[in-house]
Write an enzyme that holds these catalytic residues in place. Structure first.
Site, PDB file in Angstrom:
ATOM      1  N   SER A  41      -9.782  -8.893   1.349  1.00  0.00           N
ATOM      2  CA  SER A  41      -9.051  -8.354   0.203  1.00  0.00           C
ATOM      3  C   SER A  41      -7.914  -9.251  -0.266  1.00  0.00           C
ATOM      4  CB  SER A  41      -8.488  -6.972   0.542  1.00  0.00           C
ATOM      5  OG  SER A  41      -7.634  -7.031   1.670  1.00  0.00           O
ATOM      6  N   ASP A 344       1.245  -2.196  -1.448  1.00  0.00           N
ATOM      7  CA  ASP A 344       0.721  -0.890  -1.038  1.00  0.00           C
ATOM      8  C   ASP A 344       0.816  -0.653   0.465  1.00  0.00           C
ATOM      9  OD1 ASP A 344      -1.199  -2.592  -0.054  1.00  0.00           O
ATOM     10  OD2 ASP A 344      -2.834  -1.863  -1.311  1.00  0.00           O
ATOM     11  N   HIS A 347      -1.148  -4.971   1.338  1.00  0.00           N
ATOM     12  CA  HIS A 347      -1.251  -6.143   0.473  1.00  0.00           C
ATOM     13  C   HIS A 347       0.083  -6.401  -0.220  1.00  0.00           C
ATOM     14  CE1 HIS A 347      -5.165  -4.062   0.786  1.00  0.00           C
ATOM     15  NE2 HIS A 347      -5.588  -5.285   1.072  1.00  0.00           N
TER      16      HIS A 347
END
EC number: 3.1.1.-
Length: 389
Positions: A41, A344, A347
């Site tokens: 991610s 968040d 990240h």
């Protein structure tokens, strides 16, 4: 199916003959033609979203993800651009499109196979050890297989493919972080998780070696983030014992030592590969220290004095709650994400990623440093203004 298989076999046999060409071992200025990306991610520009069930979309399918730069969700795990985006802009390239689900995408200047939630190790291997995860089955090996299978569509001939791979910046991750994340989150102890480290390193090394055999010449290989500064881990391992925290940053010292353990082994393996393949440029991206400095001196970089809480999450001392399901509960976000390091809880914000990218591209967090001296004046002018946009 048999015909397709034989075509692929013939393609790679021809490609391998071109890869035997001797390459000058002298260091050269980096003037890339494209970017090839693998990872999770941290580098995913939309692959997980494309691979997801439309009835069970990941959180990156919804605002506030993408709100800052794109003004709509793109599948990126941030409010805006990622490190890979800043690298592409720095080189004068368009943003690197995701491979999966892309229709009529132009991959001439780059292709991205990174998938949110991806692991270095195979899912079956981890699940045999009681490490379960719900998000994706796209390991590094799966991404590499997708790349090899896509080559006949990315380039017109084996020699063209060799040229493309040789002149690409190959971004190898970050990958491996989720192997550790999933293990920590199911309650594995630190000694059990340390046993995964050499296996993760070996997997990354094998992928690099395979890509070298296909003509790969320049690799950017990131290390791990400082896990002890991660909002997710600070929430999971919150303790009243102040001795476990770094007094300067508030990060958990024992978790940062684990990240250092991974990074030391990774660098040792990259050094081994560099000696084995002196004609190849293997560059270590020190994600650990380029991110840690933001926690050490937040005001210097324009962040709030307590940089660890997440901008966009669901409460608690670090504004983060573990276990939030896909697409559920729209979180409340801070008014100005540019003042926060964490987006968040897992990240980073675009502001943090911009500074990390600058530290890698301009130094001192790339080992050895990049040489950009041969780039065109137009790209150099873009570089001078990029990090301030």
């Amino acid at each position: 199916m048999a015909t397709l298989f034989m075509k692929l076999v013939s393609f790679f046999l021809i490609l391998s003959t071109f890869c035997l060409t001797t390459v000058n071992s002298e260091p050269q200025c980096h003037n890339f033609k494209s970017i090839i990306s693998f990872g999770d991610s941290i580098a995913d520009t939309g692959n997980l979203l494309a691979l997801s069930d439309p009835t069970n979309l990941p959180k990156v399918a919804f605002l506030p993800y993408g709100e800052t730069f794109f003004h709509h969700p793109t599948g990126r795990f941030s409010n805006g651009r990622l490190i890979i985006d800043f690298i592409a802009e720095f080189l004068g390239f368009p943003l690197v499109p995701p491979f999966y689900g892309s229709q009529n995408a132009n991959f001439e200047k780059g292709v991205n196979f990174a998938v949110g939630g991806a692991t270095a190790l195979e899912r079956s291997f981890l699940e045999e050890r009681g490490i379960h995860f719900p998000y994706t089955n796209v390991s590094l090996a799966v991404q590499l297989s997708s790349f090899k299978e896509s080559l006949p569509n990315l380039c017109v001939s084996p020699s063209d493919c060799r040229d493309m791979i040789e002149n690409s910046l190959i971004l190898m991750g970050e990958i491996g972080g989720n192997d550790y994340n999933y293990a920590f989150f199911v309650g594995k102890n630190i000694e059990e998780i340390k046993e995964l480290v050499p296996l993760v390193i070996e997997t990354i090394s094998s992928a690099i070696t395979e890509l070298i055999g296909m003509g790969g010449k320049t690799f950017l290989v990131p290390g791990e983030f400082p896990l002890g500064c991660s909002v997710a881990y600070l929430s999971l391992y919150q303790t009243s014992n102040i001795e476990e925290y770094d007094p300067l940053t508030g990060c958990l010292k024992w978790l940062n030592k684990f990240s250092e353990y991974h990074d030391e082994q990774l660098q040792a393996e990259l050094n081994r590969l560099q000696k084995l393949y002196p004609h190849v440029n293997i560059i270590y991206a020190d994600y650990y220290n380029t991110l840690l400095r933001l926690a050490q001196e937040p005001a210097k970089f324009g962040f709030i004095s307590r940089p660890l809480p997440a901008c966009c999450a669901l409460g608690g001392p670090f504004n983060f709650t573990l276990g939030r399901k896909r697409g559920t509960q729209v979180p409340e976000c801070c008014d100005d994400p540019s003042k926060y390091v964490s987006w968040d809880g897992v990240h980073m914000t675009e502001a943090a990623y911009r500074l990390m990218a600058e530290g890698i591209l301009k130094g001192p967090y790339a080992i050895p440093p990049f040489d950009w001296s041969c780039l065109s004046s137009e790209i150099k002018n873009t570089q001078n203004s990029l990090m301030n946009n």
